[in-house]
Design a protein around this motif. Structure first.
Motif, PDB file in Angstrom:
ATOM      1  N   THR A 269       0.852  -1.188   0.000  1.00 40.92           N
ATOM      2  CA  THR A 269       0.000   0.000   0.000  1.00 40.92           C
ATOM      3  C   THR A 269       0.886   1.236   0.000  1.00 40.92           C
ATOM      4  N   ILE A 270       0.676   2.111  -0.973  1.00 44.52           N
ATOM      5  CA  ILE A 270       1.427   3.362  -1.062  1.00 44.52           C
ATOM      6  C   ILE A 270       0.436   4.509  -1.169  1.00 44.52           C
ATOM      7  N   ARG A 271       0.550   5.480  -0.271  1.00 45.80           N
ATOM      8  CA  ARG A 271      -0.285   6.671  -0.272  1.00 45.80           C
ATOM      9  C   ARG A 271       0.629   7.886  -0.349  1.00 45.80           C
ATOM     10  N   VAL A 272       0.434   8.715  -1.351  1.00 44.72           N
ATOM     11  CA  VAL A 272       1.313   9.875  -1.536  1.00 44.72           C
ATOM     12  C   VAL A 272       0.472  11.151  -1.573  1.00 44.72           C
ATOM     13  N   GLY A 273       0.722  12.002  -0.587  1.00 40.81           N
ATOM     14  CA  GLY A 273       0.097  13.316  -0.572  1.00 40.81           C
ATOM     15  C   GLY A 273       1.109  14.427  -0.718  1.00 40.81           C
ATOM     16  N   GLY A 274       2.407  14.066  -0.618  1.00 34.50           N
ATOM     17  CA  GLY A 274       3.486  15.035  -0.746  1.00 34.50           C
ATOM     18  C   GLY A 274       4.394  14.678  -1.904  1.00 34.50           C
ATOM     19  N   GLU A 275       5.687  14.456  -1.608  1.00 29.92           N
ATOM     20  CA  GLU A 275       6.651  14.114  -2.655  1.00 29.92           C
ATOM     21  C   GLU A 275       7.317  12.783  -2.334  1.00 29.92           C
ATOM     22  N   LEU A 276       7.308  11.886  -3.292  1.00 30.50           N
ATOM     23  CA  LEU A 276       7.964  10.588  -3.185  1.00 30.50           C
ATOM     24  C   LEU A 276       9.010  10.483  -4.284  1.00 30.50           C
ATOM     25  N   VAL A 277      10.255  10.168  -3.879  1.00 36.74           N
ATOM     26  CA  VAL A 277      11.339   9.983  -4.828  1.00 36.74           C
ATOM     27  C   VAL A 277      11.942   8.600  -4.604  1.00 36.74           C
ATOM     28  N   LEU A 278      11.927   7.760  -5.628  1.00 34.11           N
ATOM     29  CA  LEU A 278      12.483   6.414  -5.556  1.00 34.11           C
ATOM     30  C   LEU A 278      13.586   6.288  -6.592  1.00 34.11           C
ATOM     31  N   GLY A 279      14.750   5.785  -6.163  1.00 32.70           N
ATOM     32  CA  GLY A 279      15.866   5.599  -7.076  1.00 32.70           C
ATOM     33  C   GLY A 279      15.687   4.366  -7.946  1.00 32.70           C
ATOM     34  N   ASP A 280      16.754   3.961  -8.609  1.00 33.03           N
ATOM     35  CA  ASP A 280      16.723   2.798  -9.487  1.00 33.03           C
ATOM     36  C   ASP A 280      16.708   1.502  -8.679  1.00 33.03           C
ATOM     37  N   ARG A 281      15.947   0.532  -9.179  1.00 31.37           N
ATOM     38  CA  ARG A 281      15.953  -0.842  -8.651  1.00 31.37           C
ATOM     39  C   ARG A 281      15.550  -0.936  -7.179  1.00 31.37           C
ATOM     40  N   VAL A 282      14.669  -0.065  -6.752  1.00 27.77           N
ATOM     41  CA  VAL A 282      14.100  -0.177  -5.403  1.00 27.77           C
ATOM     42  C   VAL A 282      13.105  -1.335  -5.395  1.00 27.77           C
ATOM     43  N   PHE A 283      13.088  -2.103  -4.308  1.00 26.61           N
ATOM     44  CA  PHE A 283      12.243  -3.290  -4.215  1.00 26.61           C
ATOM     45  C   PHE A 283      11.406  -3.234  -2.947  1.00 26.61           C
ATOM     46  N   PHE A 284      10.076  -3.301  -3.105  1.00 27.90           N
ATOM     47  CA  PHE A 284       9.147  -3.393  -1.974  1.00 27.90           C
ATOM     48  C   PHE A 284       8.589  -4.805  -1.933  1.00 27.90           C
ATOM     49  N   ASN A 285       8.867  -5.543  -0.865  1.00 23.33           N
ATOM     50  CA  ASN A 285       8.328  -6.887  -0.742  1.00 23.33           C
ATOM     51  C   ASN A 285       6.875  -6.837  -0.252  1.00 23.33           C
ATOM     52  N   ARG A 286       6.284  -7.998  -0.121  1.00 22.15           N
ATOM     53  CA  ARG A 286       4.852  -8.090   0.136  1.00 22.15           C
ATOM     54  C   ARG A 286       4.427  -7.368   1.413  1.00 22.15           C
ATOM     55  N   GLY A 287       3.278  -6.696   1.326  1.00 22.77           N
ATOM     56  CA  GLY A 287       2.628  -6.155   2.504  1.00 22.77           C
ATOM     57  C   GLY A 287       3.213  -4.882   3.068  1.00 22.77           C
ATOM     58  N   CYS A 288       4.116  -4.224   2.351  1.00 21.92           N
ATOM     59  CA  CYS A 288       4.693  -2.973   2.853  1.00 21.92           C
ATOM     60  C   CYS A 288       3.631  -1.868   2.863  1.00 21.92           C
ATOM     61  N   ASN A 289       3.849  -0.890   3.752  1.00 24.88           N
ATOM     62  CA  ASN A 289       2.969   0.266   3.830  1.00 24.88           C
ATOM     63  C   ASN A 289       3.823   1.527   3.814  1.00 24.88           C
ATOM     64  N   LEU A 290       3.606   2.373   2.825  1.00 24.80           N
ATOM     65  CA  LEU A 290       4.362   3.617   2.678  1.00 24.80           C
ATOM     66  C   LEU A 290       3.374   4.770   2.643  1.00 24.80           C
ATOM     67  N   ASN A 291       3.522   5.700   3.588  1.00 21.39           N
ATOM     68  CA  ASN A 291       2.617   6.840   3.672  1.00 21.39           C
ATOM     69  C   ASN A 291       3.433   8.122   3.599  1.00 21.39           C
ATOM     70  N   VAL A 292       3.128   8.966   2.616  1.00 25.00           N
ATOM     71  CA  VAL A 292       3.917  10.170   2.356  1.00 25.00           C
ATOM     72  C   VAL A 292       2.999  11.388   2.409  1.00 25.00           C
ATOM     73  N   LEU A 293       3.102  12.158   3.483  1.00 30.62           N
ATOM     74  CA  LEU A 293       2.374  13.421   3.550  1.00 30.62           C
ATOM     75  C   LEU A 293       3.266  14.594   3.180  1.00 30.62           C
ATOM     76  N   ARG A 294       4.572  14.474   3.463  1.00 33.81           N
ATOM     77  CA  ARG A 294       5.502  15.553   3.143  1.00 33.81           C
ATOM     78  C   ARG A 294       6.532  15.108   2.103  1.00 33.81           C
ATOM     79  N   ARG A 295       7.528  14.305   2.515  1.00 31.68           N
ATOM     80  CA  ARG A 295       8.565  13.894   1.554  1.00 31.68           C
ATOM     81  C   ARG A 295       9.260  12.635   2.047  1.00 31.68           C
ATOM     82  N   VAL A 296       9.344  11.639   1.166  1.00 35.61           N
ATOM     83  CA  VAL A 296      10.099  10.415   1.417  1.00 35.61           C
ATOM     84  C   VAL A 296      11.004  10.175   0.214  1.00 35.61           C
TER      85      VAL A 296
END
Length: 202
Positions: A82-109
């Motif tokens: 689950t990924i929720r973005v309300g701000g700024e999300l920056v992901l580099g090359d070859r980033v891997f999220f395995n099962r069931g991760c939760n990422l919440n971005v209100l400002r910056r990640v």
């Protein structure tokens, strides 16, 4: 979106599509299904800036109006993420999220290239305000406090970890499973525990 050769192959393989070959890679039916999900995501969120990437079934990505998302090459999002973005999300090359991760971005990640996020990891740049001045105010009605989360390159975060707001994790760091990271982590160190503490340097 550009670069069909950037779509990551599923590690478990699968039935190959006869004659389908893009950038030297043959696609499985699963990856073609992922492509459909990705196209739908791009249509829903035109502010998404990325090359092609792998998104598994039951992954849920929501990008608010006005949010900014920048994704490098060969991102892999496995199922039930689950990924929720309300701000700024920056992901580099070859980033891997395995099962069931939760990422919440209100400002910056920010997550650097080649970082691996284990199963059921939670990353939030926000939390609820606490303190005597909020006594009597229901938790759900309190304001949110936000601060940037920055995860460096080549970081390994073990399963079931929690990364709280304001944390900076240096390049090459390893976070042991089930850790709660409440403070900055130096580059090339191993930390673990709740709260996470330094175990050794690598």
């Amino acid at each position: 979106m550009t670069g069909p050769d950037a779509l990551a192959q599923d590690r478990r393989g699968g039935e190959m599509v006869a004659g389908a070959n893009f950038g030297g890679r043959r696609w499985s039916w699963k990856n073609l299904s992922a492509l459909v999900r990705l196209v739908k995501l791009g249509i829903s969120y035109p502010q998404l800036r990325s090359t092609l990437f792998f998104i598994d079934r039951n992954a849920d990505v929501v990008i608010a109006p006005g949010a900014k998302v920048t994704i490098g090459r060969e991102l892999r999002i496995m199922r039930d993420v689950t990924i929720r973005v309300g701000g700024e999300l920056v992901l580099g090359d070859r980033v891997f999220f395995n099962r069931g991760c939760n990422l919440n971005v209100l400002r910056r990640v920010v997550i650097g290239s080649d970082s691996l996020i284990g199963e059921m990891v939670s990353i939030h740049d926000d939390d609820h305000a606490i303190g005597a001045e909020f006594d009597g105010t229901p938790m759900g009605e309190r304001p949110m406090i936000v601060s940037d989360v920055v995860i460096g390159s080549n970081v390994w975060i073990g399963s079931h970890c929690t990364i709280v707001r304001g944390v900076h994790i240096g390049d090459g760091a390893v976070i042991g499973a089930n850790s709660v990271v409440t403070r900055d982590v130096e580059p090339r160190t191993v930390v673990a525990g709740a709260p996470a503490r330094l175990l050794r340097r690598i």
